[in-house]
Design a protein around this motif. Sequence first.
Motif, PDB file in Angstrom:
ATOM      1  N   GLY A 102       0.899  -1.163  -0.045  1.00  0.00           N
ATOM      2  CA  GLY A 102       0.041   0.044   0.039  1.00  0.00           C
ATOM      3  C   GLY A 102       0.852   1.528   0.000  1.00  0.00           C
ATOM      4  O   GLY A 102       0.473   2.387  -0.117  1.00  0.00           O
ATOM      5  N   ALA A 103       1.999   1.247  -0.181  1.00  0.00           N
ATOM      6  CA  ALA A 103       2.937   2.372   0.075  1.00  0.00           C
ATOM      7  C   ALA A 103       2.979   3.001  -1.388  1.00  0.00           C
ATOM      8  O   ALA A 103       3.369   4.438  -1.413  1.00  0.00           O
ATOM      9  N   GLY A 104       2.532   2.492  -2.612  1.00  0.00           N
ATOM     10  CA  GLY A 104       2.596   3.346  -3.848  1.00  0.00           C
ATOM     11  C   GLY A 104       3.359   2.774  -4.606  1.00  0.00           C
ATOM     12  O   GLY A 104       3.561   3.444  -5.742  1.00  0.00           O
ATOM     13  N   LYS A 105       4.096   1.556  -4.458  1.00  0.00           N
ATOM     14  CA  LYS A 105       4.871   1.249  -5.440  1.00  0.00           C
ATOM     15  C   LYS A 105       4.228   0.671  -6.990  1.00  0.00           C
ATOM     16  O   LYS A 105       4.501   1.017  -7.941  1.00  0.00           O
ATOM     17  N   THR A 106       3.267  -0.222  -6.885  1.00  0.00           N
ATOM     18  CA  THR A 106       2.635  -0.608  -7.971  1.00  0.00           C
ATOM     19  C   THR A 106       2.043   0.460  -8.854  1.00  0.00           C
ATOM     20  O   THR A 106       1.855   0.463 -10.034  1.00  0.00           O
ATOM     21  N   THR A 107       1.358   1.362  -7.998  1.00  0.00           N
ATOM     22  CA  THR A 107       0.816   2.478  -8.600  1.00  0.00           C
ATOM     23  C   THR A 107       1.924   3.254  -9.363  1.00  0.00           C
ATOM     24  O   THR A 107       1.521   3.957 -10.506  1.00  0.00           O
ATOM     25  N   THR A 108       3.058   3.524  -8.649  1.00  0.00           N
ATOM     26  CA  THR A 108       4.293   4.230  -9.503  1.00  0.00           C
ATOM     27  C   THR A 108       4.348   3.411 -10.781  1.00  0.00           C
ATOM     28  O   THR A 108       4.607   4.210 -11.950  1.00  0.00           O
ATOM     29  N   MET A 109       4.891   2.166 -10.786  1.00  0.00           N
ATOM     30  CA  MET A 109       5.077   1.311 -11.741  1.00  0.00           C
ATOM     31  C   MET A 109       4.118   1.558 -13.070  1.00  0.00           C
ATOM     32  O   MET A 109       4.440   1.618 -14.057  1.00  0.00           O
ATOM     33  N   LYS A 110       2.811   1.349 -12.662  1.00  0.00           N
ATOM     34  CA  LYS A 110       1.751   1.650 -13.602  1.00  0.00           C
ATOM     35  C   LYS A 110       1.736   2.847 -14.438  1.00  0.00           C
ATOM     36  O   LYS A 110       1.416   3.008 -15.666  1.00  0.00           O
ATOM     37  N   MET A 111       2.067   3.969 -13.450  1.00  0.00           N
ATOM     38  CA  MET A 111       2.085   5.245 -14.572  1.00  0.00           C
ATOM     39  C   MET A 111       3.321   5.386 -15.267  1.00  0.00           C
ATOM     40  O   MET A 111       3.321   5.910 -16.298  1.00  0.00           O
ATOM     41  N   LEU A 112       4.510   4.740 -14.933  1.00  0.00           N
ATOM     42  CA  LEU A 112       5.646   4.790 -15.715  1.00  0.00           C
ATOM     43  C   LEU A 112       5.550   4.074 -16.937  1.00  0.00           C
ATOM     44  O   LEU A 112       6.105   4.255 -17.818  1.00  0.00           O
ATOM     45  N   SER A 113       4.700   3.076 -16.740  1.00  0.00           N
ATOM     46  CA  SER A 113       4.391   2.153 -17.951  1.00  0.00           C
ATOM     47  C   SER A 113       3.239   2.468 -18.670  1.00  0.00           C
ATOM     48  O   SER A 113       2.975   2.034 -19.777  1.00  0.00           O
ATOM     49  N   GLY A 114       2.636   3.577 -18.250  1.00  0.00           N
ATOM     50  CA  GLY A 114       1.632   4.189 -19.232  1.00  0.00           C
ATOM     51  C   GLY A 114      -0.159   3.646 -18.641  1.00  0.00           C
ATOM     52  O   GLY A 114      -1.014   4.023 -19.489  1.00  0.00           O
ATOM     53  N   ASN A 173       8.888  11.179 -17.852  1.00  0.00           N
ATOM     54  CA  ASN A 173       9.448  11.189 -19.008  1.00  0.00           C
ATOM     55  C   ASN A 173      10.427   9.795 -19.063  1.00  0.00           C
ATOM     56  O   ASN A 173      11.074   9.358 -18.088  1.00  0.00           O
ATOM     57  N   VAL A 174       9.932   8.671 -19.682  1.00  0.00           N
ATOM     58  CA  VAL A 174      10.394   7.371 -19.791  1.00  0.00           C
ATOM     59  C   VAL A 174      11.010   7.094 -21.051  1.00  0.00           C
ATOM     60  O   VAL A 174      10.403   6.956 -22.069  1.00  0.00           O
ATOM     61  N   GLY A 175      12.404   6.951 -21.430  1.00  0.00           N
ATOM     62  CA  GLY A 175      13.027   6.595 -22.671  1.00  0.00           C
ATOM     63  C   GLY A 175      12.825   7.841 -23.560  1.00  0.00           C
ATOM     64  O   GLY A 175      12.533   7.433 -24.854  1.00  0.00           O
ATOM     65  N   GLY A 176      12.331   9.068 -23.303  1.00  0.00           N
ATOM     66  CA  GLY A 176      12.095   9.976 -24.153  1.00  0.00           C
ATOM     67  C   GLY A 176      10.563  10.256 -24.475  1.00  0.00           C
ATOM     68  O   GLY A 176      10.111  11.083 -25.165  1.00  0.00           O
ATOM     69  N   PHE A 177       9.694   9.535 -23.773  1.00  0.00           N
ATOM     70  CA  PHE A 177       8.367   9.674 -24.041  1.00  0.00           C
ATOM     71  C   PHE A 177       7.622   9.596 -22.875  1.00  0.00           C
ATOM     72  O   PHE A 177       8.061   9.615 -21.701  1.00  0.00           O
ATOM     73  N   VAL A 178       6.527  10.128 -22.913  1.00  0.00           N
ATOM     74  CA  VAL A 178       5.392  10.528 -21.863  1.00  0.00           C
ATOM     75  C   VAL A 178       4.615   9.395 -21.902  1.00  0.00           C
ATOM     76  O   VAL A 178       3.761   9.168 -22.812  1.00  0.00           O
ATOM     77  N   PRO A 179       4.718   8.301 -20.852  1.00  0.00           N
ATOM     78  CA  PRO A 179       4.209   7.201 -20.737  1.00  0.00           C
ATOM     79  C   PRO A 179       2.612   7.068 -21.332  1.00  0.00           C
ATOM     80  O   PRO A 179       2.141   6.208 -22.042  1.00  0.00           O
ATOM     81  N   PHE A 180       1.790   7.804 -20.678  1.00  0.00           N
ATOM     82  CA  PHE A 180       0.300   7.840 -20.775  1.00  0.00           C
ATOM     83  C   PHE A 180      -0.182   8.152 -22.166  1.00  0.00           C
ATOM     84  O   PHE A 180      -1.518   7.814 -22.493  1.00  0.00           O
TER      85      PHE A 180
END
Length: 328
Positions: free
Chosen positions: A61-73, A83-90
């Motif tokens: 519940g700390a926010g790990k998976t939520t962060t991962m999901k935002m980073l992966s779009g 910015n992930v690899g030069g892209f905006v994930p979402f």
Amino acid sequence: MTNGIVVEHLSKHFKVHEREAGLRGALHSLLKRSFHTVRAVDDISFTIEPGEIVGFLGPNGAGKTTTMKMLSGLLHPSGGRVNVGGFVPFQQKEAFKKRITLVMGQKSQLIWDIPASETFLINQAIYEIPDAQFRETMGELTQLLELEPLLKKPVRNLSLGERMKCELAASLLHRPDIIFLDEPTIGLDVNMQETVRRFIKEYNERFNATILLTSHYMADVTALCKRVIIINHGHIPFDGDLNQLVNTHAPFKVAKLVFARPVDRHDLDKYGEVLQYEYPQASIQIPRAAVSEQASRMLAELPVQDFTIEDPPMEDVIGMAFAAEEGA
């Protein structure tokens, strides 16, 4: 082409419906719904350099998976910039999807009733992988993960560890250079955990892949990560070198002794904090700055038969970091 990750003031808030228990609460919620805001991720910032393997740690519940999901779009942030690899994930651009992968230890992309090799062919089509590259990558992954005996078996007949190896292969067929690993060794036995760790390290070295890893197994973190980011209650209390984390939150070592004959427990107090003593074994906590001096004294003054100096378990260090953050 850069494969770094930049996160600036990232937030994700959810509105959660609240309802009182019982019939009265149910009726009231029909007329007027009450909500409260959960700040799953709350204004976090960090940068991960290309080729880094970084541990992303925190309690449930700390926010790990939520962060991962935002980073992966998979999730749109409530605020901030990513910015992930030069892209905006979402924005979900096709080129971005071909650069990344998200492996979740408790989720499966394999089709249950057919061999894993069929899923590999499906992923080849999805990612538009040329035949020559597909054959080359399959050969590399088959060798690294020892997949040959598994390729023709229906997924339902594979063990958990065998399925996890096939999941990794399916996720990496398109040769992503940015990898999000969410509990990749969960539920695996010790030998299979080591196999997965070795594979992750070899893949990182071969392709200079940037990897963000969450795990409750501290052996994963200590084996793969020089740097860790701790997240708790949606914000980051620590981001730095793993050794720095240990020195900050556990500025001591533990001396473990085996005695040739009994000693008075009170005689051990002068060397440090006695954590445990039951003849013939004792554990004594010693400040790091005094380890050399106290070790020499114990060896000279006590009937020591065996002697080791160890860092505290990483699980304990992380627990101390959480406790310090809670008390801040």
